[in-house]
Design a protein around this motif. Structure first.
Motif, PDB file in Angstrom:
ATOM      1  N   LEU A  40      27.895 -41.478  41.319  1.00  0.00           N
ATOM      2  CA  LEU A  40      29.102 -42.144  40.840  1.00  0.00           C
ATOM      3  C   LEU A  40      28.889 -42.726  39.445  1.00  0.00           C
ATOM      4  O   LEU A  40      29.799 -42.701  38.606  1.00  0.00           O
ATOM      5  N   ALA A  41      27.690 -43.267  39.197  1.00  0.00           N
ATOM      6  CA  ALA A  41      27.398 -43.804  37.863  1.00  0.00           C
ATOM      7  C   ALA A  41      27.458 -42.699  36.815  1.00  0.00           C
ATOM      8  O   ALA A  41      27.964 -42.901  35.708  1.00  0.00           O
ATOM      9  N   ARG A  42      26.937 -41.517  37.162  1.00  0.00           N
ATOM     10  CA  ARG A  42      26.992 -40.399  36.222  1.00  0.00           C
ATOM     11  C   ARG A  42      28.435 -39.965  35.964  1.00  0.00           C
ATOM     12  O   ARG A  42      28.805 -39.674  34.821  1.00  0.00           O
ATOM     13  N   GLU A  43      29.259 -39.946  37.013  1.00  0.00           N
ATOM     14  CA  GLU A  43      30.666 -39.589  36.842  1.00  0.00           C
ATOM     15  C   GLU A  43      31.374 -40.589  35.933  1.00  0.00           C
ATOM     16  O   GLU A  43      32.181 -40.215  35.085  1.00  0.00           O
ATOM     17  N   ARG A  44      31.050 -41.875  36.122  1.00  0.00           N
ATOM     18  CA  ARG A  44      31.677 -42.889  35.274  1.00  0.00           C
ATOM     19  C   ARG A  44      31.266 -42.721  33.818  1.00  0.00           C
ATOM     20  O   ARG A  44      32.070 -42.900  32.910  1.00  0.00           O
ATOM     21  N   ARG A  45      29.982 -42.399  33.589  1.00  0.00           N
ATOM     22  CA  ARG A  45      29.527 -42.182  32.215  1.00  0.00           C
ATOM     23  C   ARG A  45      30.227 -40.984  31.583  1.00  0.00           C
ATOM     24  O   ARG A  45      30.614 -41.016  30.412  1.00  0.00           O
ATOM     25  N   GLN A  46      30.366 -39.912  32.359  1.00  0.00           N
ATOM     26  CA  GLN A  46      31.031 -38.720  31.833  1.00  0.00           C
ATOM     27  C   GLN A  46      32.498 -39.003  31.520  1.00  0.00           C
ATOM     28  O   GLN A  46      33.024 -38.551  30.494  1.00  0.00           O
ATOM     29  N   LEU A  47      33.160 -39.764  32.412  1.00  0.00           N
ATOM     30  CA  LEU A  47      34.555 -40.108  32.163  1.00  0.00           C
ATOM     31  C   LEU A  47      34.681 -40.995  30.937  1.00  0.00           C
ATOM     32  O   LEU A  47      35.592 -40.822  30.123  1.00  0.00           O
ATOM     33  N   LYS A  48      33.759 -41.941  30.775  1.00  0.00           N
ATOM     34  CA  LYS A  48      33.777 -42.821  29.609  1.00  0.00           C
ATOM     35  C   LYS A  48      33.583 -42.015  28.331  1.00  0.00           C
ATOM     36  O   LYS A  48      34.270 -42.235  27.330  1.00  0.00           O
ATOM     37  N   THR A  49      32.665 -41.048  28.373  1.00  0.00           N
ATOM     38  CA  THR A  49      32.437 -40.206  27.206  1.00  0.00           C
ATOM     39  C   THR A  49      33.675 -39.379  26.884  1.00  0.00           C
ATOM     40  O   THR A  49      34.087 -39.265  25.718  1.00  0.00           O
ATOM     41  N   ALA A  50      34.279 -38.782  27.923  1.00  0.00           N
ATOM     42  CA  ALA A  50      35.489 -37.983  27.708  1.00  0.00           C
ATOM     43  C   ALA A  50      36.614 -38.838  27.157  1.00  0.00           C
ATOM     44  O   ALA A  50      37.367 -38.405  26.275  1.00  0.00           O
ATOM     45  N   ARG A  51      36.733 -40.069  27.646  1.00  0.00           N
ATOM     46  CA  ARG A  51      37.771 -40.966  27.157  1.00  0.00           C
ATOM     47  C   ARG A  51      37.528 -41.333  25.701  1.00  0.00           C
ATOM     48  O   ARG A  51      38.452 -41.401  24.900  1.00  0.00           O
ATOM     49  N   GLU A  52      36.261 -41.580  25.356  1.00  0.00           N
ATOM     50  CA  GLU A  52      35.938 -41.925  23.973  1.00  0.00           C
ATOM     51  C   GLU A  52      36.212 -40.747  23.039  1.00  0.00           C
ATOM     52  O   GLU A  52      36.696 -40.933  21.919  1.00  0.00           O
ATOM     53  N   VAL A  53      35.930 -39.527  23.507  1.00  0.00           N
ATOM     54  CA  VAL A  53      36.221 -38.340  22.702  1.00  0.00           C
ATOM     55  C   VAL A  53      37.726 -38.199  22.503  1.00  0.00           C
ATOM     56  O   VAL A  53      38.201 -37.922  21.394  1.00  0.00           O
ATOM     57  N   ALA A  54      38.481 -38.399  23.589  1.00  0.00           N
ATOM     58  CA  ALA A  54      39.941 -38.299  23.492  1.00  0.00           C
ATOM     59  C   ALA A  54      40.491 -39.336  22.526  1.00  0.00           C
ATOM     60  O   ALA A  54      41.378 -39.046  21.717  1.00  0.00           O
ATOM     61  N   GLU A  55      39.949 -40.547  22.586  1.00  0.00           N
ATOM     62  CA  GLU A  55      40.415 -41.596  21.684  1.00  0.00           C
ATOM     63  C   GLU A  55      40.048 -41.267  20.242  1.00  0.00           C
ATOM     64  O   GLU A  55      40.838 -41.490  19.320  1.00  0.00           O
ATOM     65  N   ALA A  56      38.848 -40.717  20.023  1.00  0.00           N
ATOM     66  CA  ALA A  56      38.435 -40.352  18.672  1.00  0.00           C
ATOM     67  C   ALA A  56      39.333 -39.257  18.101  1.00  0.00           C
ATOM     68  O   ALA A  56      39.728 -39.300  16.930  1.00  0.00           O
ATOM     69  N   VAL A  57      39.668 -38.251  18.938  1.00  0.00           N
ATOM     70  CA  VAL A  57      40.569 -37.185  18.489  1.00  0.00           C
ATOM     71  C   VAL A  57      41.945 -37.755  18.173  1.00  0.00           C
ATOM     72  O   VAL A  57      42.576 -37.400  17.169  1.00  0.00           O
ATOM     73  N   GLN A  58      42.407 -38.660  19.048  1.00  0.00           N
ATOM     74  CA  GLN A  58      43.715 -39.260  18.828  1.00  0.00           C
ATOM     75  C   GLN A  58      43.753 -40.016  17.506  1.00  0.00           C
ATOM     76  O   GLN A  58      44.696 -39.896  16.725  1.00  0.00           O
ATOM     77  N   LEU A  59      42.706 -40.793  17.243  1.00  0.00           N
ATOM     78  CA  LEU A  59      42.667 -41.563  16.007  1.00  0.00           C
ATOM     79  C   LEU A  59      42.528 -40.662  14.784  1.00  0.00           C
ATOM     80  O   LEU A  59      42.997 -40.994  13.694  1.00  0.00           O
ATOM     81  N   ALA A  60      41.863 -39.501  14.964  1.00  0.00           N
ATOM     82  CA  ALA A  60      41.749 -38.552  13.862  1.00  0.00           C
ATOM     83  C   ALA A  60      43.096 -37.936  13.531  1.00  0.00           C
ATOM     84  O   ALA A  60      43.390 -37.621  12.365  1.00  0.00           O
ATOM     85  N   VAL A  61      43.916 -37.743  14.550  1.00  0.00           N
ATOM     86  CA  VAL A  61      45.251 -37.179  14.343  1.00  0.00           C
ATOM     87  C   VAL A  61      46.165 -38.192  13.668  1.00  0.00           C
ATOM     88  O   VAL A  61      46.966 -37.862  12.789  1.00  0.00           O
ATOM     89  N   LEU A  62      46.063 -39.470  14.098  1.00  0.00           N
ATOM     90  CA  LEU A  62      46.953 -40.489  13.564  1.00  0.00           C
ATOM     91  C   LEU A  62      46.570 -40.851  12.126  1.00  0.00           C
ATOM     92  O   LEU A  62      45.399 -40.875  11.777  1.00  0.00           O
ATOM     93  N   PRO A  63      47.547 -41.163  11.306  1.00  0.00           N
ATOM     94  CA  PRO A  63      47.248 -41.585   9.937  1.00  0.00           C
ATOM     95  C   PRO A  63      46.666 -42.991   9.929  1.00  0.00           C
ATOM     96  O   PRO A  63      46.872 -43.771  10.853  1.00  0.00           O
ATOM     97  N   SER A  64      45.916 -43.304   8.896  1.00  0.00           N
ATOM     98  CA  SER A  64      45.375 -44.649   8.725  1.00  0.00           C
ATOM     99  C   SER A  64      46.184 -45.344   7.646  1.00  0.00           C
ATOM    100  O   SER A  64      45.968 -45.109   6.446  1.00  0.00           O
ATOM    101  N   PRO A  65      47.131 -46.184   8.022  1.00  0.00           N
ATOM    102  CA  PRO A  65      47.989 -46.813   7.015  1.00  0.00           C
ATOM    103  C   PRO A  65      47.219 -47.851   6.205  1.00  0.00           C
ATOM    104  O   PRO A  65      46.221 -48.404   6.670  1.00  0.00           O
ATOM    105  N   PRO A  66      47.657 -48.123   5.007  1.00  0.00           N
ATOM    106  CA  PRO A  66      47.015 -49.178   4.206  1.00  0.00           C
ATOM    107  C   PRO A  66      47.275 -50.549   4.832  1.00  0.00           C
ATOM    108  O   PRO A  66      48.217 -50.729   5.606  1.00  0.00           O
ATOM    109  N   HIS A  67      46.430 -51.514   4.474  1.00  0.00           N
ATOM    110  CA  HIS A  67      46.596 -52.866   4.993  1.00  0.00           C
ATOM    111  C   HIS A  67      47.804 -53.568   4.397  1.00  0.00           C
ATOM    112  O   HIS A  67      48.359 -54.492   5.005  1.00  0.00           O
ATOM    113  N   ARG A  68      48.209 -53.116   3.222  1.00  0.00           N
ATOM    114  CA  ARG A  68      49.396 -53.697   2.595  1.00  0.00           C
ATOM    115  C   ARG A  68      50.222 -52.586   1.974  1.00  0.00           C
ATOM    116  O   ARG A  68      49.688 -51.627   1.406  1.00  0.00           O
TER     117      ARG A  68
END
Length: 377
Positions: free
Chosen positions: A96-124
């Motif tokens: 179960l610990a290994r499954e949780r690690r794999q899911l966490k990794t997959a989630r982090e990859v998905a979030e990284a891809v999502q952030l790569a797709v989204l634009p990074s707006p300026p602070h002002r």
């Protein structure tokens, strides 16, 4: 969930008491062997083994309390079973610990891809302070369809936040199409309703290109335009959570005057004919913060199943800083949902300049503005 710490001790104590209350010929010994298996999904490996050891000590103590010595011939098989189940609990814990690690990794990859797709707006952007946040769902590892964008244009600062139906590559294609179209349309189309029409056309073109026209992907969205001084806001809301205007310890939802269909479904009643786009106008107070967010915020539930409402949290004195406002909102959201979000969350906050309209005009006055033409842009 702190009560899980006490679960092993409670189970062992419960079996111990049960054994004392039952006749001597009724043995509940093997119930102790099940304790490490029951707690293995939630504890660490060390905690699981420690629970097995504590349960074994309790199993040794039970015969002594009954007035007989443990480790008799009749106890060989039960104790062997006990050791086997403890080892099995340790194996289950590792799997179960290994499954949780794999899911966490997959989630982090998905979030990284999502952030790569989204634009990074300026602070002002001119006099406006800008802050964005993106949180991936804790129960999903697929790439979501949440998006945000903000651009400075000759017609004012235009922004969009949207949530595309579904997840995966199909949602990403639609997100890319909407972001590209929004960037192009905001720079070249003077009318905000024309920008919305172009987005509608683009998502319908994307649907027609997928699966031979059988795809039915759509998006809820808020498309808005701020005047150069940040005093006036025009909003086209396509069945999306209403933006919140946070000012002087009060949060007010900017609800649309007329409901509209999501992007991709505008011609549902009349195919190939796009209806007029309702646009609401608001007069904004100086120093306020405008907060836009996707459905994942209001669809987050607590342990009782109650949906989250961001208005009470933002209806407290807060610094007029968009980063501070978003941090406070996310912290309260995670507290409400106990850290388990069922859907991705995207947030966009705009800090308005402190020299715009103030005083009597600070309450947002909604005046619906409809386009007088129905031509396709």
């Amino acid at each position: 969930m702190r009560w899980f710490r006490w679960l092993p001790a409670a189970l062992i104590l419960g079996v111990f008491v049960l054994d004392l209350l039952t006749p001597p010929h009724v043995r509940v010994f093997l119930l102790l062997a099940a304790v490490p298996v029951l707690v293995a999904p939630w504890l660490s490996l060390a905690g699981t083994i420690a629970t097995g050891g504590a349960a074994l000590l309790a199993a040794v103590a039970l015969p002594l309390v009954r007035g007989r010595l443990p480790f008799g011939v009749e106890d060989i098989v039960p104790f062997s079973t006990f050791v086997t189940l403890t080892l099995l609990a340790a194996v289950v814990n590792r799997l179960l610990a290994r499954e949780r690690r794999q899911l966490k990794t997959a989630r982090e990859v998905a979030e990284a891809v999502q952030l790569a797709v989204l634009p990074s707006p300026p602070h002002r952007i001119g006099p406006l302070a800008v802050a964005v946040r993106y949180e991936a769902a804790t129960r999903e590892a697929a790439i979501g369809g949440d998006l945000y964008a903000i651009h400075s244009t000759p017609y004012g600062t235009r922004l969009m936040i949207a949530d595309v139906l579904g997840k995966g590559l199909g949602a990403v294609r639609t997100v890319n199409a909407l972001l590209g179209t929004f960037h192009e349309a905001t720079l070249h189309i003077s009318d905000l309703s024309g920008v919305v029409r172009r987005l509608e056309e683009r998502i319908q073109e994307t649907n027609a290109a997928e699966n031979g026209g059988e795809a039915e992907r759509f998006a809820t969205a808020v498309i808005a335009e701020l005047s150069a001084d940040g005093s006036t806001l025009h909003v086209a809301n396509r069945v999306h959570p209403a933006p919140l205007l946070v000012h002087r310890g009060r949060a007010r939802p900017l609800e649309p005057g007329v409901p509209s269909l999501p992007l991709g479904l505008a011609d549902l009643g009349s195919p190939n004919v796009l209806p007029d786009v309702p646009v609401d106008r608001y007069t904004l107070p100086a120093g306020a913060v405008l907060v836009l967010f996707t459905d994942g915020v209001v669809e987050a539930r607590d342990h009782r199943g109650i949906f989250y409402d961001p208005v009470p949290r933002l209806s407290h004195p807060l610094p007029p800083d968009p980063n501070h406002v978003l941090d406070a909102l996310l912290a309260d959201l995670h507290r409400h949902a106990a850290g388990h979000l069922d859907d991705d969350v995207a947030l966009l906050a705009i800090g308005l300049p402190r020299h715009a309209n103030d005083g009597p005009g600070e309450a947002p006055a909604a005046h619906r503005r409809k386009t007088a033409h129905s031509r396709r842009v």
